[in-house]
Design an enzyme around this catalytic site. Sequence first.
Site, short mmCIF file in Angstrom:
data_model
loop_
_atom_site.label_atom_id
_atom_site.label_comp_id
_atom_site.label_asym_id
_atom_site.label_seq_id
_atom_site.Cartn_x
_atom_site.Cartn_y
_atom_site.Cartn_z
N ARG A 1 39.26 30.00 -26.18
CA ARG A 1 39.51 31.11 -25.25
C ARG A 1 39.79 32.41 -25.99
O ARG A 1 39.31 33.47 -25.60
CB ARG A 1 40.68 30.79 -24.31
CG ARG A 1 40.35 29.71 -23.30
CD ARG A 1 41.57 29.35 -22.47
NE ARG A 1 42.63 28.90 -23.37
CZ ARG A 1 43.91 28.92 -23.07
NH1 ARG A 1 44.34 29.38 -21.91
NH2 ARG A 1 44.81 28.48 -23.94
N ASN B 1 40.71 27.60 -19.40
CA ASN B 1 40.51 26.17 -19.57
C ASN B 1 40.47 25.51 -18.20
O ASN B 1 41.19 25.93 -17.28
CB ASN B 1 41.66 25.54 -20.37
CG ASN B 1 41.56 25.82 -21.84
OD1 ASN B 1 40.51 26.17 -22.36
ND2 ASN B 1 42.67 25.65 -22.54
#
Length: 93
Positions: free
Chosen positions: A21, A39
């Site tokens: 990320r 996520n």
Amino acid sequence: MSDYARLSGFVSGVVQGVGFRFFVQRRAAMYGLTGWVRNLPDDRVEFVAEGPRSMLEQFLKDIRVGPPAAHVSDVKLTWDKYSAEFKEFRIRL
């Protein structure tokens, strides 16, 4: 803004717990894109990015590789019209 677009995707593989990320957020900033990344409970990563199509295509090349500890096995994509919905690129929890 006809050369602007929206790219949404789901990334599978070893993409959680490896800084994926943060990698996506940094790449988005580098290309001047807006949107978000998060996520998912099924171990995938989801993202939405908007900006110039040429920058989105470069961004996508990076996502297909990921950071060194990641292993991307699949990326499912959707291209859409640019919405100007976002002001920055964020990591969503």
